[in-house]
Design a protein around this motif. Structure first.
Motif, PDB file in Angstrom:
ATOM      1  N   GLY A  66      -2.522   2.220  -2.031  1.00  0.00           N
ATOM      2  CA  GLY A  66      -1.401   2.893  -1.391  1.00  0.00           C
ATOM      3  C   GLY A  66      -0.563   3.600  -2.436  1.00  0.00           C
ATOM      4  N   ASN A  67       0.618   4.005  -2.030  1.00  0.00           N
ATOM      5  CA  ASN A  67       1.548   4.655  -2.944  1.00  0.00           C
ATOM      6  C   ASN A  67       2.531   3.592  -3.438  1.00  0.00           C
ATOM      7  OD1 ASN A  67       4.017   6.005  -3.837  1.00  0.00           O
ATOM      8  ND2 ASN A  67       3.013   7.890  -3.167  1.00  0.00           N
ATOM      9  N   GLN A  68       2.364   3.188  -4.687  1.00  0.00           N
ATOM     10  CA  GLN A  68       3.194   2.129  -5.256  1.00  0.00           C
ATOM     11  C   GLN A  68       4.674   2.489  -5.221  1.00  0.00           C
ATOM     12  OE1 GLN A  68       2.664   1.408  -9.472  1.00  0.00           O
ATOM     13  NE2 GLN A  68       3.397  -0.684  -9.275  1.00  0.00           N
ATOM     14  N   ASN A  69       5.003   3.741  -5.489  1.00  0.00           N
ATOM     15  CA  ASN A  69       6.405   4.143  -5.528  1.00  0.00           C
ATOM     16  C   ASN A  69       7.066   3.987  -4.160  1.00  0.00           C
ATOM     17  OD1 ASN A  69       8.369   5.044  -7.477  1.00  0.00           O
ATOM     18  ND2 ASN A  69       8.534   6.894  -6.232  1.00  0.00           N
ATOM     19  N   LEU A  70       6.322   4.224  -3.087  1.00  0.00           N
ATOM     20  CA  LEU A  70       6.889   4.032  -1.745  1.00  0.00           C
ATOM     21  C   LEU A  70       7.263   2.567  -1.518  1.00  0.00           C
ATOM     22  CD1 LEU A  70       4.731   6.282   0.621  1.00  0.00           C
ATOM     23  CD2 LEU A  70       7.109   6.617  -0.093  1.00  0.00           C
ATOM     24  N   LEU A  71       6.382   1.653  -1.948  1.00  0.00           N
ATOM     25  CA  LEU A  71       6.699   0.237  -1.789  1.00  0.00           C
ATOM     26  C   LEU A  71       7.910  -0.133  -2.639  1.00  0.00           C
ATOM     27  CD1 LEU A  71       6.074  -2.417  -0.438  1.00  0.00           C
ATOM     28  CD2 LEU A  71       4.470  -2.921  -2.293  1.00  0.00           C
ATOM     29  N   MET A  72       8.003   0.423  -3.832  1.00  0.00           N
ATOM     30  CA  MET A  72       9.173   0.167  -4.672  1.00  0.00           C
ATOM     31  C   MET A  72      10.448   0.670  -4.006  1.00  0.00           C
ATOM     32  SD  MET A  72       7.661   0.903  -8.484  1.00  0.00           S
ATOM     33  CE  MET A  72       9.239   0.654  -9.283  1.00  0.00           C
ATOM     34  N   GLN A  73      10.390   1.832  -3.365  1.00  0.00           N
ATOM     35  CA  GLN A  73      11.563   2.368  -2.669  1.00  0.00           C
ATOM     36  C   GLN A  73      12.009   1.429  -1.551  1.00  0.00           C
ATOM     37  OE1 GLN A  73      10.951   6.449  -1.387  1.00  0.00           O
ATOM     38  NE2 GLN A  73       9.846   6.853  -3.281  1.00  0.00           N
ATOM     39  N   ILE A  74      11.037   0.875  -0.832  1.00  0.00           N
ATOM     40  CA  ILE A  74      11.359  -0.072   0.239  1.00  0.00           C
ATOM     41  C   ILE A  74      12.055  -1.290  -0.344  1.00  0.00           C
ATOM     42  CG2 ILE A  74      10.338  -1.662   1.916  1.00  0.00           C
ATOM     43  CD1 ILE A  74       8.152   0.590   2.304  1.00  0.00           C
ATOM     44  N   LEU A  75      11.499  -1.839  -1.413  1.00  0.00           N
ATOM     45  CA  LEU A  75      12.097  -3.024  -2.037  1.00  0.00           C
ATOM     46  C   LEU A  75      13.490  -2.734  -2.578  1.00  0.00           C
ATOM     47  CD1 LEU A  75       8.944  -4.452  -3.840  1.00  0.00           C
ATOM     48  CD2 LEU A  75      10.067  -5.373  -1.794  1.00  0.00           C
ATOM     49  N   GLY A 142      22.507   4.651   7.689  1.00  0.00           N
ATOM     50  CA  GLY A 142      21.677   4.075   8.725  1.00  0.00           C
ATOM     51  C   GLY A 142      20.239   4.570   8.664  1.00  0.00           C
ATOM     52  N   LEU A 143      19.842   5.111   7.514  1.00  0.00           N
ATOM     53  CA  LEU A 143      18.479   5.620   7.381  1.00  0.00           C
ATOM     54  C   LEU A 143      17.586   4.748   6.495  1.00  0.00           C
ATOM     55  CD1 LEU A 143      19.108   9.458   7.120  1.00  0.00           C
ATOM     56  CD2 LEU A 143      18.161   8.181   9.046  1.00  0.00           C
ATOM     57  N   GLY A 144      18.164   3.892   5.678  1.00  0.00           N
ATOM     58  CA  GLY A 144      17.383   3.102   4.727  1.00  0.00           C
ATOM     59  C   GLY A 144      16.332   2.232   5.382  1.00  0.00           C
ATOM     60  N   LEU A 145      16.722   1.384   6.316  1.00  0.00           N
ATOM     61  CA  LEU A 145      15.751   0.513   6.975  1.00  0.00           C
ATOM     62  C   LEU A 145      14.848   1.287   7.927  1.00  0.00           C
ATOM     63  CD1 LEU A 145      17.748  -2.777   7.607  1.00  0.00           C
ATOM     64  CD2 LEU A 145      15.830  -2.425   6.041  1.00  0.00           C
ATOM     65  N   TYR A 146      15.370   2.356   8.521  1.00  0.00           N
ATOM     66  CA  TYR A 146      14.533   3.193   9.378  1.00  0.00           C
ATOM     67  C   TYR A 146      13.396   3.821   8.561  1.00  0.00           C
ATOM     68  CZ  TYR A 146      12.915   7.251  11.973  1.00  0.00           C
ATOM     69  OH  TYR A 146      12.120   8.182  12.583  1.00  0.00           O
ATOM     70  N   VAL A 147      13.722   4.430   7.426  1.00  0.00           N
ATOM     71  CA  VAL A 147      12.696   5.052   6.585  1.00  0.00           C
ATOM     72  C   VAL A 147      11.739   3.983   6.044  1.00  0.00           C
ATOM     73  CG1 VAL A 147      12.280   6.318   4.431  1.00  0.00           C
ATOM     74  CG2 VAL A 147      14.053   7.089   6.009  1.00  0.00           C
ATOM     75  N   SER A 148      12.268   2.824   5.667  1.00  0.00           N
ATOM     76  CA  SER A 148      11.413   1.725   5.199  1.00  0.00           C
ATOM     77  C   SER A 148      10.439   1.306   6.296  1.00  0.00           C
ATOM     78  CB  SER A 148      12.264   0.527   4.771  1.00  0.00           C
ATOM     79  OG  SER A 148      13.058   0.854   3.657  1.00  0.00           O
ATOM     80  N   HIS A 149      10.945   1.139   7.497  1.00  0.00           N
ATOM     81  CA  HIS A 149      10.125   0.761   8.656  1.00  0.00           C
ATOM     82  C   HIS A 149       9.031   1.793   8.909  1.00  0.00           C
ATOM     83  CE1 HIS A 149       9.461   0.477  13.112  1.00  0.00           C
ATOM     84  NE2 HIS A 149       9.400  -0.808  12.795  1.00  0.00           N
ATOM     85  N   GLN A 150       9.412   3.061   8.925  1.00  0.00           N
ATOM     86  CA  GLN A 150       8.443   4.127   9.176  1.00  0.00           C
ATOM     87  C   GLN A 150       7.398   4.207   8.058  1.00  0.00           C
ATOM     88  OE1 GLN A 150       8.232   6.001  12.093  1.00  0.00           O
ATOM     89  NE2 GLN A 150       9.637   4.366  12.632  1.00  0.00           N
ATOM     90  N   THR A 151       7.816   3.966   6.823  1.00  0.00           N
ATOM     91  CA  THR A 151       6.896   3.998   5.696  1.00  0.00           C
ATOM     92  C   THR A 151       5.880   2.864   5.800  1.00  0.00           C
ATOM     93  OG1 THR A 151       8.592   4.996   4.283  1.00  0.00           O
ATOM     94  CG2 THR A 151       6.724   3.972   3.171  1.00  0.00           C
ATOM     95  N   ILE A 152       6.345   1.669   6.122  1.00  0.00           N
ATOM     96  CA  ILE A 152       5.431   0.529   6.286  1.00  0.00           C
ATOM     97  C   ILE A 152       4.419   0.823   7.394  1.00  0.00           C
ATOM     98  CG2 ILE A 152       5.259  -1.878   7.055  1.00  0.00           C
ATOM     99  CD1 ILE A 152       6.218  -1.659   4.192  1.00  0.00           C
ATOM    100  N   ILE A 153       4.884   1.354   8.515  1.00  0.00           N
ATOM    101  CA  ILE A 153       3.990   1.642   9.644  1.00  0.00           C
ATOM    102  C   ILE A 153       3.037   2.797   9.330  1.00  0.00           C
ATOM    103  CG2 ILE A 153       3.929   2.562  12.003  1.00  0.00           C
ATOM    104  CD1 ILE A 153       6.501   0.975  12.534  1.00  0.00           C
ATOM    105  N   ASN A 154       3.570   3.921   8.877  1.00  0.00           N
ATOM    106  CA  ASN A 154       2.773   5.140   8.739  1.00  0.00           C
ATOM    107  C   ASN A 154       1.935   5.216   7.468  1.00  0.00           C
ATOM    108  OD1 ASN A 154       3.677   6.233  11.206  1.00  0.00           O
ATOM    109  ND2 ASN A 154       5.560   6.906  10.226  1.00  0.00           N
ATOM    110  N   HIS A 155       2.443   4.682   6.365  1.00  0.00           N
ATOM    111  CA  HIS A 155       1.726   4.824   5.105  1.00  0.00           C
ATOM    112  C   HIS A 155       0.971   3.570   4.693  1.00  0.00           C
ATOM    113  CE1 HIS A 155       3.128   8.855   4.321  1.00  0.00           C
ATOM    114  NE2 HIS A 155       4.324   8.461   4.729  1.00  0.00           N
ATOM    115  N   PHE A 156       1.432   2.404   5.151  1.00  0.00           N
ATOM    116  CA  PHE A 156       0.744   1.161   4.807  1.00  0.00           C
ATOM    117  C   PHE A 156       0.061   0.518   6.007  1.00  0.00           C
ATOM    118  CE2 PHE A 156       3.827   1.608   1.344  1.00  0.00           C
ATOM    119  CZ  PHE A 156       3.009   1.412   0.245  1.00  0.00           C
ATOM    120  N   LYS A 157       0.248   1.096   7.195  1.00  0.00           N
ATOM    121  CA  LYS A 157      -0.357   0.590   8.439  1.00  0.00           C
ATOM    122  C   LYS A 157       0.012  -0.867   8.687  1.00  0.00           C
ATOM    123  CE  LYS A 157      -2.350   4.572   8.745  1.00  0.00           C
ATOM    124  NZ  LYS A 157      -1.394   5.611   9.028  1.00  0.00           N
ATOM    125  N   GLY A 158       1.238  -1.235   8.304  1.00  0.00           N
ATOM    126  CA  GLY A 158       1.689  -2.608   8.429  1.00  0.00           C
ATOM    127  C   GLY A 158       2.878  -2.753   9.359  1.00  0.00           C
TER     128      GLY A 158
END
Length: 186
Positions: A66-75, A142-158
């Protein structure tokens, strides 16, 4: 400072890519434990300033594509939300953030938990909605958890889920928010 500046520059590029749907160009195999450690190191100054201790419990042998930087952004978003919760809830006791990772069947489970008192139950089901925030408008979009949620679903399929939890640590009862991220792998 150089590492943080480079990371922030990369983050801006990845956010642009997220909305352009071409973020998949930077897919690679990476170690979840090392990603968590690296993110913790990026946050260390803010954590120290706010007197927050992190407890990392990760398995060393977990790799994912996956994209490691995206996971880091979520964390980083989860770290920042916890820091804000400690401040907003005026937590004066020992402030803790726990991050664990482990394999369960064909999934990687990352758990992020704090002792910042959790959030109001009526808001819990709304925290992944766009523009929903419990913070003052000048403090959050109000976008941080929304973008994190969408990233997990769309880019990590989780999936990512949130729960208020009560637990015991060092013989002391703690209350906080638990975020569970589940990412399938082959």
């Amino acid at each position: 400072l150089n590492n943080q500046s480079q990371y922030l520059s990369k983050t801006i590029d990845d956010i642009r890519g997220f909305f352009r749907e071409n973020i998949n160009e930077e897919i690679s195999k990476f170690n979840i434990s090392q990603t968590i450690i690296k993110t913790n190191e990026l946050m260390i100054d803010s954590l120290k300033f706010n007197l927050i201790t992190t407890i990392l419990e990760t398995q060393e042998d977990i790799f994912i594509e996956g994209n490691q930087n995206l996971l880091m952004q979520i964390l980083i978003n989860l770290f920042n939300n916890s820091i804000d919760a400690f401040i907003e809830n005026k937590i004066e006791t020992k402030k803790l953030i726990f991050i664990s990772s482990k394999k369960i069947n064909n999934c990687i489970l990352i758990e992020f938990k704090d002792n910042a008192a959790g959030i109001n139950e009526e808001y819990l089901s709304k925290i992944f909605e766009p523009y929903f925030t419990t913070k003052h408008p000048s403090l959050g979009t109000g976008l941080g958890l929304y973008v994190s949620h969408q990233t997990i679903i769309n880019h990590f399929k989780g999936t990512i889920d949130a729960f208020n939890v009560t637990y015991t640590y060092n013989n002391k009862k703690e209350k906080g928010l638990l975020l569970k991220i589940s990412i399938p792998f082959n």
